[in-house]
Design an enzyme around this catalytic site. Structure first.
Site, short mmCIF file in Angstrom:
data_model
loop_
_atom_site.label_atom_id
_atom_site.label_comp_id
_atom_site.label_asym_id
_atom_site.label_seq_id
_atom_site.Cartn_x
_atom_site.Cartn_y
_atom_site.Cartn_z
N ASN A 110 0.87 -1.17 0.00
CA ASN A 110 0.00 0.00 0.00
C ASN A 110 0.91 1.23 0.00
O ASN A 110 1.46 1.59 1.04
CB ASN A 110 -0.89 -0.04 1.25
CG ASN A 110 -1.73 1.20 1.42
OD1 ASN A 110 -1.84 2.01 0.50
ND2 ASN A 110 -2.32 1.35 2.59
N LYS A 162 0.15 4.23 -0.32
CA LYS A 162 -0.47 5.43 0.27
C LYS A 162 -0.18 6.66 -0.62
O LYS A 162 -0.09 6.52 -1.82
CB LYS A 162 0.00 5.63 1.72
CG LYS A 162 -0.21 4.36 2.55
CD LYS A 162 -0.03 4.58 4.03
CE LYS A 162 -0.25 3.24 4.75
NZ LYS A 162 -0.17 3.38 6.20
N HIS A 204 -9.55 1.42 4.66
CA HIS A 204 -8.30 1.60 5.42
C HIS A 204 -8.57 2.55 6.59
O HIS A 204 -9.34 3.51 6.46
CB HIS A 204 -7.21 2.17 4.51
CG HIS A 204 -5.86 2.12 5.14
ND1 HIS A 204 -5.47 3.03 6.09
CD2 HIS A 204 -4.84 1.24 5.01
CE1 HIS A 204 -4.25 2.72 6.50
NE2 HIS A 204 -3.84 1.64 5.86
N GLU A 244 -6.97 4.92 7.75
CA GLU A 244 -6.71 6.34 7.44
C GLU A 244 -7.91 6.96 6.74
O GLU A 244 -8.21 8.13 6.93
CB GLU A 244 -5.43 6.46 6.60
CG GLU A 244 -4.20 6.18 7.46
CD GLU A 244 -3.02 5.56 6.71
OE1 GLU A 244 -2.99 5.60 5.46
OE2 GLU A 244 -2.12 5.03 7.40
N GLU A 302 -5.61 -4.62 10.43
CA GLU A 302 -4.58 -3.62 10.66
C GLU A 302 -4.87 -2.86 11.95
O GLU A 302 -5.66 -1.91 11.96
CB GLU A 302 -4.55 -2.62 9.50
CG GLU A 302 -4.23 -3.27 8.16
CD GLU A 302 -3.60 -2.27 7.20
OE1 GLU A 302 -2.53 -2.60 6.66
OE2 GLU A 302 -4.15 -1.17 7.01
N SER A 327 3.28 -1.93 10.41
CA SER A 327 4.72 -2.03 10.65
C SER A 327 5.29 -3.42 10.36
O SER A 327 6.19 -3.89 11.05
CB SER A 327 5.06 -1.58 12.07
OG SER A 327 4.65 -0.23 12.27
P1 PGA Z 1 2.69 0.38 7.66
O1 PGA Z 1 1.24 0.57 7.01
O2 PGA Z 1 3.25 -0.91 7.12
O3 PGA Z 1 3.48 1.56 7.20
O4 PGA Z 1 2.50 0.34 9.13
C1 PGA Z 1 0.40 -0.52 6.78
C2 PGA Z 1 -0.91 -0.02 6.18
O5 PGA Z 1 -1.44 0.97 6.67
O6 PGA Z 1 -1.44 -0.61 5.23
#
Ligand code: PGA
Length: 251
Positions: free
Chosen positions: A9, A11, A96, A98, A168, A214
């Site tokens: 992803n 983003k 997601h 976010e 997540e 992460s």
């Molecule tokens: P991250 O994000 O691996 O940077 O923690 C994962 C995600 O939000 O899909």
């Protein structure tokens, strides 16, 4: 047997030429990854057409990160599922954290988006996950069950063939704080149970459930060794082809 998937992803990162280079690097290294592991890159909207040209005919599938909750028309700034299909997207991420947190994505909208995506022939990667307060209050099983039910219980067993779930935990996203393999596994098992209650054991068993938050080459092996963790949705580490492929080599 359910499919193993590692999805990147991106983003809101990279400009188009950088995204194209990243996709090329992922394709170049993809031969190292066992054939049974699905590789997906979820690029920003502006990148989809040029990245589609890079991944066409390769084993790397293209995903969007979101889609509109309307089919077409006067919705300035939105991108429809037909538009995504027209640039050869195979997947879209939906829900997601976010988007839930910063853009008011509600379960009702996610039902609509999922319905449109499936009808257009897109596969959906639906994200669920609790925030830190919810975890500290011991509500994580409840929150994740509720989120899963609120969207997926509106769909059929047949629809579930084209739906991937991504767990997540919000407190682990981009924070460097990974859920332990045990913490992730117990939620994955819970999601599978929630799916089994509605769709039966077979459908639950066949559904790919990814971990995200992460995830990196150094912790992916431990996570992917868990019986209910079928791969990862990778943010930060997906911006480097070596790290992304390193994660995909962790099964
Ligand atoms: P991250 O994000 O691996 O940077 O923690 C994962 C995600 O939000 O899909």
């Amino acid at each position: 047997m359910r499919k193993k998937i590692v999805a990147g992803n991106w983003k809101m990162n990279t400009i188009v030429p950088e995204g194209v280079e990243l996709a090329k690097a992922v394709v170049a290294k993809s031969a190292e990854v066992p054939a049974e592991v699905g590789l997906v890159v979820a690029a920003p909207f502006t990148h989809l057409a040029p990245v589609a040209a890079v991944v066409k005919g390769t084993r790397v599938a293209l995903s969007a990160q979101n889609c509109a909750d309307k089919e077409k028309g006067a919705y300035t700034g939105e991108v429809s599922v037909d538009m995504l299909k027209s640039v050869d997207c195979e997947y879209t991420i939906l829900g997601h954290s976010e988007r839930r947190q910063y853009y008011g994505e509600t379960d009702a909208k996610l039902v609509e988006k999922t319905r449109l995506a499936l009808a257009a022939g897109l596969k959906v990667i639906l994200c669920v996950g609790e925030n830190l307060d919810e975890r500290e209050a011991g509500k994580h099983f409840q929150v994740v069950s509720d989120q899963t039910k609120a969207v997926l219980y509106n769909f059929s067993a047949e629809d579930m063939k084209n739906i991937v779930v991504a767990y997540e935990p919000v407190w682990a996203i981009g924070t460097g704080k990974t859920a332990t393999a045990e913490q992730a596994e117990e939620i994955h098992a819970c999601i599978r149970k929630v799916l089994a209650e509605k769709f039966g054991a077979q459908v639950a068993d066949d559904t790919t459930i990814l971990y995200g938050g992460s995830c990196k080459p150094s912790n992916a092996k431990e996570l992917f060794a868990m019986p209910d963790i079928d791969g990862g949705l990778i943010g930060g580490a997906a911006l480097k082809a070596d790290d992304f492929i390193g994660i995909a080599l962790s099964f």
